[in-house]
Write a protein that holds these residues in place. Structure first.
Motif, PDB file in Angstrom:
ATOM      1  N   ASP A 167       1.018  -1.085  -0.179  1.00  0.00           N
ATOM      2  CA  ASP A 167       0.004  -0.418  -0.042  1.00  0.00           C
ATOM      3  C   ASP A 167       0.884   1.070   0.208  1.00  0.00           C
ATOM      4  OD1 ASP A 167      -2.157  -1.709  -0.100  1.00  0.00           O
ATOM      5  OD2 ASP A 167      -1.699  -1.490   2.741  1.00  0.00           O
ATOM      6  N   ALA A 168       0.723   1.902  -0.916  1.00  0.00           N
ATOM      7  CA  ALA A 168       1.491   3.602  -1.263  1.00  0.00           C
ATOM      8  C   ALA A 168       0.341   4.454  -1.160  1.00  0.00           C
ATOM      9  CB  ALA A 168       2.151   3.111  -2.022  1.00  0.00           C
ATOM     10  N   GLU A 169       0.535   5.847  -0.420  1.00  0.00           N
ATOM     11  CA  GLU A 169      -0.168   6.877  -0.807  1.00  0.00           C
ATOM     12  C   GLU A 169       0.737   7.848  -0.832  1.00  0.00           C
ATOM     13  OE1 GLU A 169      -3.956   9.102   1.179  1.00  0.00           O
ATOM     14  OE2 GLU A 169      -3.128   7.524   1.862  1.00  0.00           O
ATOM     15  N   PHE A 170       0.891   9.091  -1.763  1.00  0.00           N
ATOM     16  CA  PHE A 170       1.412   9.413  -1.937  1.00  0.00           C
ATOM     17  C   PHE A 170       1.642  10.568  -2.656  1.00  0.00           C
ATOM     18  CE2 PHE A 170       3.168   7.566  -6.120  1.00  0.00           C
ATOM     19  CZ  PHE A 170       3.644   8.603  -6.925  1.00  0.00           C
ATOM     20  N   GLU A 171       2.574  12.322  -2.467  1.00  0.00           N
ATOM     21  CA  GLU A 171       1.909  13.162  -3.237  1.00  0.00           C
ATOM     22  C   GLU A 171       3.364  13.973  -3.967  1.00  0.00           C
ATOM     23  OE1 GLU A 171      -0.843  16.514  -1.499  1.00  0.00           O
ATOM     24  OE2 GLU A 171      -1.379  15.303  -0.164  1.00  0.00           O
ATOM     25  N   ALA A 172       3.723  13.978  -4.501  1.00  0.00           N
ATOM     26  CA  ALA A 172       4.364  15.057  -5.136  1.00  0.00           C
ATOM     27  C   ALA A 172       4.226  15.905  -5.610  1.00  0.00           C
ATOM     28  CB  ALA A 172       5.706  14.252  -6.141  1.00  0.00           C
ATOM     29  N   ASP A 189       7.747  22.410  -3.665  1.00  0.00           N
ATOM     30  CA  ASP A 189       8.178  21.400  -4.064  1.00  0.00           C
ATOM     31  C   ASP A 189       8.728  20.589  -3.229  1.00  0.00           C
ATOM     32  OD1 ASP A 189      10.423  20.413  -4.066  1.00  0.00           O
ATOM     33  OD2 ASP A 189      12.493  21.723  -5.054  1.00  0.00           O
ATOM     34  N   TYR A 190       7.924  19.583  -3.313  1.00  0.00           N
ATOM     35  CA  TYR A 190       7.447  18.941  -2.176  1.00  0.00           C
ATOM     36  C   TYR A 190       6.785  17.316  -2.405  1.00  0.00           C
ATOM     37  CZ  TYR A 190       2.248  18.949  -2.009  1.00  0.00           C
ATOM     38  OH  TYR A 190       1.300  18.316  -2.643  1.00  0.00           O
ATOM     39  N   PHE A 191       7.483  15.866  -1.477  1.00  0.00           N
ATOM     40  CA  PHE A 191       7.450  14.616  -1.503  1.00  0.00           C
ATOM     41  C   PHE A 191       6.931  14.596  -0.607  1.00  0.00           C
ATOM     42  CE2 PHE A 191       8.677  10.731  -1.623  1.00  0.00           C
ATOM     43  CZ  PHE A 191       7.998   9.859  -2.510  1.00  0.00           C
ATOM     44  N   ILE A 192       5.880  13.422  -0.134  1.00  0.00           N
ATOM     45  CA  ILE A 192       4.952  12.824   0.634  1.00  0.00           C
ATOM     46  C   ILE A 192       4.883  11.741   0.443  1.00  0.00           C
ATOM     47  CG2 ILE A 192       4.822  15.242   2.577  1.00  0.00           C
ATOM     48  CD1 ILE A 192       2.108  14.674   2.038  1.00  0.00           C
ATOM     49  N   ILE A 193       5.044  10.833   1.792  1.00  0.00           N
ATOM     50  CA  ILE A 193       3.996   8.932   0.937  1.00  0.00           C
ATOM     51  C   ILE A 193       4.263   8.683   2.675  1.00  0.00           C
ATOM     52  CG2 ILE A 193       6.922   8.158   1.175  1.00  0.00           C
ATOM     53  CD1 ILE A 193       5.638   6.168  -1.098  1.00  0.00           C
ATOM     54  N   GLU A 194       3.360   7.704   2.506  1.00  0.00           N
ATOM     55  CA  GLU A 194       3.063   6.811   3.606  1.00  0.00           C
ATOM     56  C   GLU A 194       2.968   5.388   3.129  1.00  0.00           C
ATOM     57  OE1 GLU A 194      -0.216   5.800   7.252  1.00  0.00           O
ATOM     58  OE2 GLU A 194      -0.951   7.813   5.661  1.00  0.00           O
ATOM     59  N   GLN A 195       3.797   4.719   3.533  1.00  0.00           N
ATOM     60  CA  GLN A 195       4.168   2.875   2.993  1.00  0.00           C
ATOM     61  C   GLN A 195       4.061   1.925   3.471  1.00  0.00           C
ATOM     62  OE1 GLN A 195       6.155   2.417  -0.819  1.00  0.00           O
ATOM     63  NE2 GLN A 195       7.217   1.784   0.775  1.00  0.00           N
ATOM     64  N   HIS A 196       2.718   0.675   3.390  1.00  0.00           N
ATOM     65  CA  HIS A 196       3.353  -0.186   3.954  1.00  0.00           C
ATOM     66  C   HIS A 196       3.470  -1.317   2.978  1.00  0.00           C
ATOM     67  CE1 HIS A 196       1.166  -4.025   6.667  1.00  0.00           C
ATOM     68  NE2 HIS A 196       2.257  -3.598   6.275  1.00  0.00           N
ATOM     69  N   ALA A 197       5.253  -2.391   2.873  1.00  0.00           N
ATOM     70  CA  ALA A 197       5.029  -2.883   2.448  1.00  0.00           C
ATOM     71  C   ALA A 197       5.210  -4.793   3.484  1.00  0.00           C
ATOM     72  CB  ALA A 197       6.480  -2.962   1.868  1.00  0.00           C
ATOM     73  N   ALA A 198       4.748  -6.275   3.149  1.00  0.00           N
ATOM     74  CA  ALA A 198       4.186  -6.233   3.692  1.00  0.00           C
ATOM     75  C   ALA A 198       4.324  -8.137   2.853  1.00  0.00           C
ATOM     76  CB  ALA A 198       4.034  -6.739   4.937  1.00  0.00           C
ATOM     77  N   SER A 229       8.431 -10.800   6.627  1.00  0.00           N
ATOM     78  CA  SER A 229       8.708  -9.198   6.686  1.00  0.00           C
ATOM     79  C   SER A 229       7.057  -8.054   6.561  1.00  0.00           C
ATOM     80  CB  SER A 229       9.410  -8.228   6.064  1.00  0.00           C
ATOM     81  OG  SER A 229       9.285  -8.913   4.671  1.00  0.00           O
ATOM     82  N   SER A 230       7.861  -7.325   7.204  1.00  0.00           N
ATOM     83  CA  SER A 230       6.617  -5.986   7.105  1.00  0.00           C
ATOM     84  C   SER A 230       7.035  -4.697   7.656  1.00  0.00           C
ATOM     85  CB  SER A 230       5.480  -6.336   7.982  1.00  0.00           C
ATOM     86  OG  SER A 230       4.541  -5.012   8.299  1.00  0.00           O
ATOM     87  N   VAL A 231       7.190  -3.755   7.272  1.00  0.00           N
ATOM     88  CA  VAL A 231       7.622  -2.194   6.599  1.00  0.00           C
ATOM     89  C   VAL A 231       6.704  -1.195   6.706  1.00  0.00           C
ATOM     90  CG1 VAL A 231       9.911  -1.055   5.907  1.00  0.00           C
ATOM     91  CG2 VAL A 231       9.527  -2.971   6.169  1.00  0.00           C
ATOM     92  N   SER A 232       6.240  -0.377   7.527  1.00  0.00           N
ATOM     93  CA  SER A 232       5.248   0.697   7.626  1.00  0.00           C
ATOM     94  C   SER A 232       6.631   2.237   8.230  1.00  0.00           C
ATOM     95  CB  SER A 232       3.874   1.045   8.838  1.00  0.00           C
ATOM     96  OG  SER A 232       3.189  -0.859   8.449  1.00  0.00           O
ATOM     97  N   GLU A 233       5.690   2.737   6.866  1.00  0.00           N
ATOM     98  CA  GLU A 233       6.686   3.962   7.365  1.00  0.00           C
ATOM     99  C   GLU A 233       6.501   5.310   6.181  1.00  0.00           C
ATOM    100  OE1 GLU A 233      10.644   3.469   4.309  1.00  0.00           O
ATOM    101  OE2 GLU A 233       8.870   2.354   2.966  1.00  0.00           O
ATOM    102  N   GLU A 234       6.307   6.314   7.068  1.00  0.00           N
ATOM    103  CA  GLU A 234       6.649   7.730   6.408  1.00  0.00           C
ATOM    104  C   GLU A 234       7.615   8.808   6.395  1.00  0.00           C
ATOM    105  OE1 GLU A 234       4.146   9.377   9.821  1.00  0.00           O
ATOM    106  OE2 GLU A 234       2.041   7.547   9.749  1.00  0.00           O
ATOM    107  N   PHE A 235       7.666   9.286   4.737  1.00  0.00           N
ATOM    108  CA  PHE A 235       7.881  10.102   4.378  1.00  0.00           C
ATOM    109  C   PHE A 235       8.205  11.047   4.237  1.00  0.00           C
ATOM    110  CE2 PHE A 235      11.667  11.530   0.725  1.00  0.00           C
ATOM    111  CZ  PHE A 235      12.291  11.220   1.626  1.00  0.00           C
ATOM    112  N   SER A 236       8.824  12.451   4.738  1.00  0.00           N
ATOM    113  CA  SER A 236       8.999  13.894   4.249  1.00  0.00           C
ATOM    114  C   SER A 236       9.583  14.983   3.497  1.00  0.00           C
ATOM    115  CB  SER A 236       7.937  14.840   5.290  1.00  0.00           C
ATOM    116  OG  SER A 236       6.775  13.720   5.545  1.00  0.00           O
ATOM    117  N   LEU A 237       9.278  15.298   2.218  1.00  0.00           N
ATOM    118  CA  LEU A 237      11.196  16.456   1.860  1.00  0.00           C
ATOM    119  C   LEU A 237       9.963  17.817   1.496  1.00  0.00           C
ATOM    120  CD1 LEU A 237      13.667  16.672   0.444  1.00  0.00           C
ATOM    121  CD2 LEU A 237      12.786  15.571  -1.296  1.00  0.00           C
ATOM    122  N   ILE A 238      10.273  18.533   2.285  1.00  0.00           N
ATOM    123  CA  ILE A 238       9.067  19.697   2.478  1.00  0.00           C
ATOM    124  C   ILE A 238      10.768  20.650   1.501  1.00  0.00           C
ATOM    125  CG2 ILE A 238       8.013  21.099   3.425  1.00  0.00           C
ATOM    126  CD1 ILE A 238       7.003  18.526   2.755  1.00  0.00           C
TER     127      ILE A 238
END
Length: 252
Positions: A167-172, A189-198, A229-238
């Motif tokens: 699952d991936a939800e992002f804006e750029a 000028d930004y990139f934000i994402i919330e992702q879950h991979a498993a 494996s399971s990885v949940s993460e949030e990332f923001s580049l502003i």
């Protein structure tokens, strides 16, 4: 044989001098699956996402994509199980390429290139009328060394009889407006994402290579896990936003 039930809404519309494209789709598939898709382009929508899905099994997938000049928003979800007798494991791979330029260094002493110079060199170049595009700033950048490739990528492969989820939800955004003096200014000028991979059993790969010319922030990660494996993460580049028009707390 692949059974696909889907609902598609795709349209381009113009209102108040704005145009956009929206694509919403649902898949329910079983059998041999082969899907290749690209959403957006880094030169025109701020980022592009390429997706490859291959293998044998059953999958439920939903995707909603909104694109306009200088902006892309993607909400993409898939849950699947690889067939126990599959000849090829069912796998999903996503790769996001950003338009926003990375941090640069110059010369043997690795002098940092000032962020205004970077944005001047890599801002979108327009062809207007009989005037040739000005590539002087872009040519100066040939002497610089980029610290990163501005890529966010993930791959999930489920072994025979096991499940996978991505699952991936992002804006750029990478856009600009024209000031009164006729000078182009970056407004977003930004990139934000919330992702879950498993995966319950299989292979999970993650690759991040992103930096910022404005803050000099740097993030690189190259990861492979064989097993569960399971990885949940949030990332923001502003790098730059329009301030209160973006409500980050509503996204996560």
């Amino acid at each position: 044989m692949v059974l696909v039930l889907f609902l598609v809404t795709a349209f381009a519309s113009a209102a108040y001098a704005e145009s956009y494209l929206n694509h919403s789709i649902e898949y329910d598939s079983e059998g041999r699956i082969d899907l290749k898709k690209q959403s957006g382009h880094e030169y025109s929508t701020g980022a592009r996402m390429r997706q490859v899905i291959t293998g044998e099994g059953s999958m439920e997938k939903e995707s909603n994509i909104l694109m306009e000049e200088g902006y892309i928003e993607v909400d993409d979800q898939q849950d699947w199980v690889t067939d126990e007798e599959a000849l090829r494991n069912l796998a999903v791979a996503n790769s996001i390429k950003l338009f926003t330029p990375p941090a640069f260094v110059y010369g043997e002493d690795d002098a940092v290139v000032w962020w205004e110079e970077v944005h001047e060199a890599f801002r979108p170049v327009l062809f207007v009328g009989d005037l040739s595009p000005d590539f002087n700033a872009r040519e100066r950048a040939d002497q610089w060394d980029a610290l990163t490739n501005q890529i966010w990528a993930v791959s999930v492969e489920a072994n025979h009889g096991y499940s996978g989820r991505l699952d991936a939800e992002f804006e750029a955004a990478y856009s600009r407006d024209v000031a009164d003096a006729g000078i182009f200014l970056n407004t977003e000028d930004y990139f934000i994402i919330e992702q879950h991979a498993a995966t319950s059993e299989g292979t999970l790969r993650r690759y991040i290579d992103i930096s910022s010319p404005k803050s000099q922030a740097f993030l690189h990660e190259d990861m492979v896990v064989d097993g569960s494996s399971s990885v949940s993460e949030e990332f923001s580049l502003i790098n730059h936003t329009r301030g209160n028009e973006l409500f980050w707390h509503q996204l996560f």
